[in-house]
Design a protein around this motif. Structure first.
Motif, short mmCIF file in Angstrom:
data_model
loop_
_atom_site.label_atom_id
_atom_site.label_comp_id
_atom_site.label_asym_id
_atom_site.label_seq_id
_atom_site.Cartn_x
_atom_site.Cartn_y
_atom_site.Cartn_z
N UNK B 18 0.82 -1.21 0.00
CA UNK B 18 0.00 0.00 0.00
C UNK B 18 0.86 1.26 0.00
N UNK B 19 0.19 2.38 -0.27
CA UNK B 19 0.88 3.66 -0.34
C UNK B 19 0.05 4.75 0.35
N UNK B 20 0.74 5.62 1.03
CA UNK B 20 0.10 6.81 1.56
C UNK B 20 1.08 7.97 1.52
N UNK B 21 0.77 8.97 0.70
CA UNK B 21 1.57 10.20 0.64
C UNK B 21 0.71 11.32 1.21
N UNK B 22 1.31 12.12 2.06
CA UNK B 22 0.54 13.18 2.70
C UNK B 22 1.02 14.57 2.31
N UNK B 23 0.08 15.47 2.31
CA UNK B 23 0.34 16.86 1.94
C UNK B 23 -0.48 17.75 2.88
N UNK B 24 0.17 18.73 3.48
CA UNK B 24 -0.56 19.69 4.30
C UNK B 24 -0.16 21.10 3.91
N UNK B 25 -1.10 21.99 4.06
CA UNK B 25 -0.91 23.40 3.71
C UNK B 25 -1.11 24.24 4.95
N UNK B 26 -0.27 25.25 5.10
CA UNK B 26 -0.40 26.17 6.23
C UNK B 26 -0.57 27.60 5.72
#
Lengths: 112, 113
Positions: B18-26
């Motif tokens: 499986x794969x999980x890439x995360x992205x967050x914006x501030x």
């Protein structure tokens, strides 16, 4: 389908030379953007051109939007090794305000 | 000022995992968020975009999915990776509606073996 074609695909020049890269389409774009991307990083916006025939300058970089808004060019004067990178043009996808379609890029290498 | 974070920066995974890439914006609220994939030294292919929590639009049918559980969080996932999923994945956020200007994260390089 709106396509942005960039040429040349690869360009290797000596420091101090001038160069021009092109971004062409058969479709009209309301605006076009140019980004530069360095290895292992995300693209960074250089400029947005909006008006047909518009010319914008960013230090040694000159960007032009074609009169018919179907093409754009980027001219670099006296290239420096720091100009090395992948240059991408992009425009609104299907006229959408939310999506961009990107060209395939021009990989520029400036040798010292 | 607005910043965008992606992780992990580099990932090597076996086929079928499986794969999980995360992205967050501030520094912004209700941004338009995007996932792009880039082949080596080439242009960007739009995979997904989101205009709000739980709202995902897919541009390319594939082995990947995206979710937006929070306003400033965008996740790219896969249940079973394929070799063809290898690439450089870029998250981006869009500014004011109509501006079409994207700010990109530093990217996540995925290698599937």
């Amino acid at each position: 389908t709106q396509l942005l074609e960039q040429s040349p695909q690869f360009l290797s020049i000596q420091e101090g030379e001038n160069l021009t890269v092109y971004c062409n389409s058969s479709s009209v774009f309301s605006s076009l953007q140019w980004y530069r991307q360095e290895p292992g990083e995300g693209p960074v916006l250089l400029v947005t051109v909006v008006t047909g025939g518009e010319v914008k300058k960013l230090k040694r970089l000159t960007f032009q939007f074609g009169d018919a808004r179907k093409d754009s060019s980027l001219h670099i004067t006296a290239a420096q090794p720091g100009d090395t990178g992948l240059y991408l043009c992009a425009g609104p996808f299907r006229g959408s305000a939310r999506q961009l379609t990107f060209g395939s890029g021009t990989q520029l290498t400036v040798l010292p | 000022s607005q910043t965008i974070h992606q992780w992990p920066a580099t990932l090597v995974q076996p086929v079928g995992s499986p794969l999980s890439l995360e992205c967050t914006v501030e520094g912004t609220s209700n941004p338009n968020l995007y996932w792009y994939r880039q082949a080596a030294g080439r242009g960007l292919q739009l995979l997904f975009y989101s205009v709000g929590i739980g709202q995902i639009s897919s541009e390319v049918p594939q082995n990947l999915s995206a979710s937006r559980p929070q306003d400033r969080q965008f996740i790219l996932s896969s249940k079973k990776l394929l070799l063809s999923d290898s690439g450089f994945y870029l998250c981006a956020w869009g500014g004011d509606a109509g501006a079409n200007v994207l700010t990109f994260g530093a990217g996540s390089r995925l290698t599937v073996l």
